[in-house]
Design a protein around this motif. Structure first.
Motif, PDB file in Angstrom:
ATOM      1  N   VAL A 170     -61.898  18.626  13.868  1.00  0.00           N
ATOM      2  CA  VAL A 170     -61.090  18.223  12.719  1.00  0.00           C
ATOM      3  C   VAL A 170     -60.447  19.454  12.071  1.00  0.00           C
ATOM      4  O   VAL A 170     -59.268  19.451  11.727  1.00  0.00           O
ATOM      5  CB  VAL A 170     -61.949  17.433  11.697  1.00  0.00           C
ATOM      6  CG1 VAL A 170     -61.207  17.278  10.374  1.00  0.00           C
ATOM      7  CG2 VAL A 170     -62.323  16.072  12.259  1.00  0.00           C
ATOM      8  N   ARG A 204     -57.633  20.673  14.400  1.00  0.00           N
ATOM      9  CA  ARG A 204     -56.474  19.776  14.511  1.00  0.00           C
ATOM     10  C   ARG A 204     -55.721  19.655  13.189  1.00  0.00           C
ATOM     11  O   ARG A 204     -54.502  19.648  13.145  1.00  0.00           O
ATOM     12  CB  ARG A 204     -56.910  18.377  14.936  1.00  0.00           C
ATOM     13  CG  ARG A 204     -57.560  18.262  16.290  1.00  0.00           C
ATOM     14  CD  ARG A 204     -56.573  18.369  17.455  1.00  0.00           C
ATOM     15  NE  ARG A 204     -57.288  18.736  18.671  1.00  0.00           N
ATOM     16  CZ  ARG A 204     -57.550  19.993  19.054  1.00  0.00           C
ATOM     17  NH1 ARG A 204     -57.123  21.018  18.327  1.00  0.00           N
ATOM     18  NH2 ARG A 204     -58.231  20.244  20.161  1.00  0.00           N
ATOM     19  N   GLU A 205     -56.502  19.499  12.091  1.00  0.00           N
ATOM     20  CA  GLU A 205     -55.866  19.159  10.809  1.00  0.00           C
ATOM     21  C   GLU A 205     -55.941  20.276   9.783  1.00  0.00           C
ATOM     22  O   GLU A 205     -55.388  20.149   8.692  1.00  0.00           O
ATOM     23  CB  GLU A 205     -56.529  17.897  10.221  1.00  0.00           C
ATOM     24  CG  GLU A 205     -56.408  16.680  11.127  1.00  0.00           C
ATOM     25  CD  GLU A 205     -57.398  15.579  10.763  1.00  0.00           C
ATOM     26  OE1 GLU A 205     -57.776  15.498   9.575  1.00  0.00           O
ATOM     27  OE2 GLU A 205     -57.808  14.825  11.666  1.00  0.00           O
ATOM     28  N   SER A 259     -55.866  24.125   7.853  1.00  0.00           N
ATOM     29  CA  SER A 259     -54.895  25.179   7.571  1.00  0.00           C
ATOM     30  C   SER A 259     -55.173  26.360   8.497  1.00  0.00           C
ATOM     31  O   SER A 259     -56.195  26.392   9.195  1.00  0.00           O
ATOM     32  CB  SER A 259     -55.050  25.634   6.116  1.00  0.00           C
ATOM     33  OG  SER A 259     -56.344  26.180   5.935  1.00  0.00           O
ATOM     34  N   LYS A 308     -58.707  27.309  10.466  1.00  0.00           N
ATOM     35  CA  LYS A 308     -58.809  27.575  11.913  1.00  0.00           C
ATOM     36  C   LYS A 308     -59.423  28.951  12.158  1.00  0.00           C
ATOM     37  O   LYS A 308     -60.240  29.134  13.064  1.00  0.00           O
ATOM     38  CB  LYS A 308     -57.420  27.488  12.560  1.00  0.00           C
ATOM     39  CG  LYS A 308     -56.913  26.061  12.653  1.00  0.00           C
ATOM     40  CD  LYS A 308     -55.519  26.006  13.251  1.00  0.00           C
ATOM     41  CE  LYS A 308     -54.952  24.602  13.058  1.00  0.00           C
ATOM     42  NZ  LYS A 308     -53.560  24.496  13.451  1.00  0.00           N
TER      43      LYS A 308
END
Lengths: 103, 333
Positions: free
Chosen positions: B190, B193-194, B196, B200
């Motif tokens: 998550v 993929r989603e 900021s 990451k």
């Protein structure tokens, strides 16, 4: 199951209980492990937390480990081997005519 | 979860067999082991087998209990209610796993108090992976993915361990452990993929810090493993440290690609000839330093564990006092 930890040898330690869980109505209770608890009521509560966190059961039995009487492993041959030569107690011992062999 | 340093401990000399009767018992024991059979709690077993199991099972139990601490740090800081509920469930599982394992160790004739004393006095070891800090939220995901993943690799073969109470406990544990690994990967996925750029980066940072310690969880290389050969002979350890480590690397290297993170090993490379990933050298000096008590969090973990035990003493005493009072009342009635 533990025989060495009884209430008499370790006063400060909660006694040991054996836990039996019935997975769902219609099935037998099955031994699934043990835990320490101060009394029967707490043993049931803790058995729920320790052994049925994912709907593994619909009923539990708790039994003080020291109350369980078990057969001696040394008597295993004497107690259980004699049945080995009594194959006629099994349905597969009997060879019936093909036409009725599924009875 | 969490085996690893399980075959660490002083090497014990095997006693010479004393009597003809004992020799016969040992012969039957060996026969059962060779036939792939199980040893139950009340069956005869060599002293050294019993000692090895007590050490391994109790170290394993301690690891489960201490393993709750780095994760406990994040219960109040989990980013959402969903992640908090998942984390609580996972930590409760670790506590449960510790209890299954303590119970299995107790069947060998040691008491719970003795086992806990050994942990609290620092005499017993636990998996050194927990002596590393959990610095950010991604660490919780990485613990699930890598640390629990390594633990599963270690533990699946233990479901066929020759000592039946341990094997049965491991069956239960492995069934529950899979959730731990999957929720970890899911949490990281998550973020990747989603999330900021900063989130990451947080995942990559956590992977960088946990990768090497995770590889160390499989224990020293086969040649240096103190108890490896005897444990293999007894069906306590079925697959060698190095083979399990390779299996883990092969599986996770591919998972890392799916996740979109790099693993901090410039020498990690698929070797088509071997059919495995090659990897760089592991810093065993660091491993032994942490096992020896000088990792980043050794003192903190043990202190937190001892304090939890001491702070809970009045609850245990009160429950016992209540049970005695009720029993006396019942007798009088």
């Amino acid at each position: 199951m533990n025989t060495s930890t009884t209430a008499t040898t370790t006063r400060s330690e909660w006694p040991l209980w054996e836990i039996f869980v019935r997975p769902k109505a219609g099935l037998d209770h099955k031994h699934c492990g043990s835990l320490h608890a101060p009394d029967a009521k707490m043993a049931v509560q803790m058995a729920r937390e320790v052994y049925t966190r994912r709907q593994e059961g619909s009923s539990v039995w708790v039994v003080r480990s020291s109350d369980i009487v078990a057969s001696d492993p040394g008597d295993k041959d004497m107690l259980f081997d004699p049945a080995e030569d009594k194959v006629y107690r099994h349905p597969t011992f009997y060879e019936l005519p093909e036409a009725v062999n599924h009875m | 979860m969490y085996t690893q340093a399980m075959d660490l401990g002083p090497k014990e000399e095997r006693k010479a067999v004393r009597s003809a009767e004992e020799a016969e018992l040992e012969r039957r024991f060996d026969e059962t082991i060779d036939a792939g059979g199980f040893i139950e709690a009340k069956d005869w077993m060599p002293d050294h087998y019993r000692k090895t199991l007590v050490r391994q099972i109790s170290q394993h139990a301690h690891s489960e209990i201490v393993g709750m601490l780095p994760e406990g740090n994040w219960v109040t800081r989990a980013p959402t209610l969903k992640r908090k509920a998942i984390l609580l469930a996972k930590i409760q599982d670790e506590g449960g796993h510790g209890l299954y394992l303590y119970a299995a160790a107790e069947t060998l004739g040691v008491s719970r108090d003795q086992l806990l004393d050994a942990l609290h006095s620092g005499k017993a070891k636990y998996s050194s992976i927990f002596n590393y800090p959990t610095l950010n939220w991604a660490d919780i995901g990485v613990i699930g993915w890598l640390v629990d993943g390594a633990a599963i690799m270690n533990q699946v073969p233990l479901t066929r361990c020759s000592y039946a109470p341990y094997a049965r406990a491991m069956v239960r544990i492995c069934r529950e452990e899979s959730f731990h690994q999957r929720q970890g990967f899911d949490a990281l996925n998550v973020m990747m993929r989603e999330g900021s750029a900063a989130q990451k980066a947080m995942v990559q940072d956590a992977v960088n810090r946990w990768w090497w310690p995770s590889l160390m969880m499989f224990g020293p290389p086969d040649g240096e493993s103190v108890h490896g050969a005897q444990s293999a002979r007894w069906g306590i350890k079925r697959i060698s440290n190095d083979d399990l480590r390779q299996k883990f690397i092969d599986a996770t290297a591919d998972q890392a690609k799916v996740l979109g993170v790099s693993l901090p090993d410039p020498l990690l490379k698929w070797n088509a000839e071997r059919g495995h990933y090659d990897f760089g050298p592991i810093d065993w000096d660091e491993f032994w330093r942490v096992v020896g008590g000088n990792g980043p969090c050794n003192r903190e973990r043990l202190a937190a564990r001892v304090q939890a035990w001491d702070d809970g003493a009045w609850v245990r005493d009160a429950a016992l006092a209540h049970a005695r009072k009720q029993a006396t009342k019942e007798e009088a009635a």
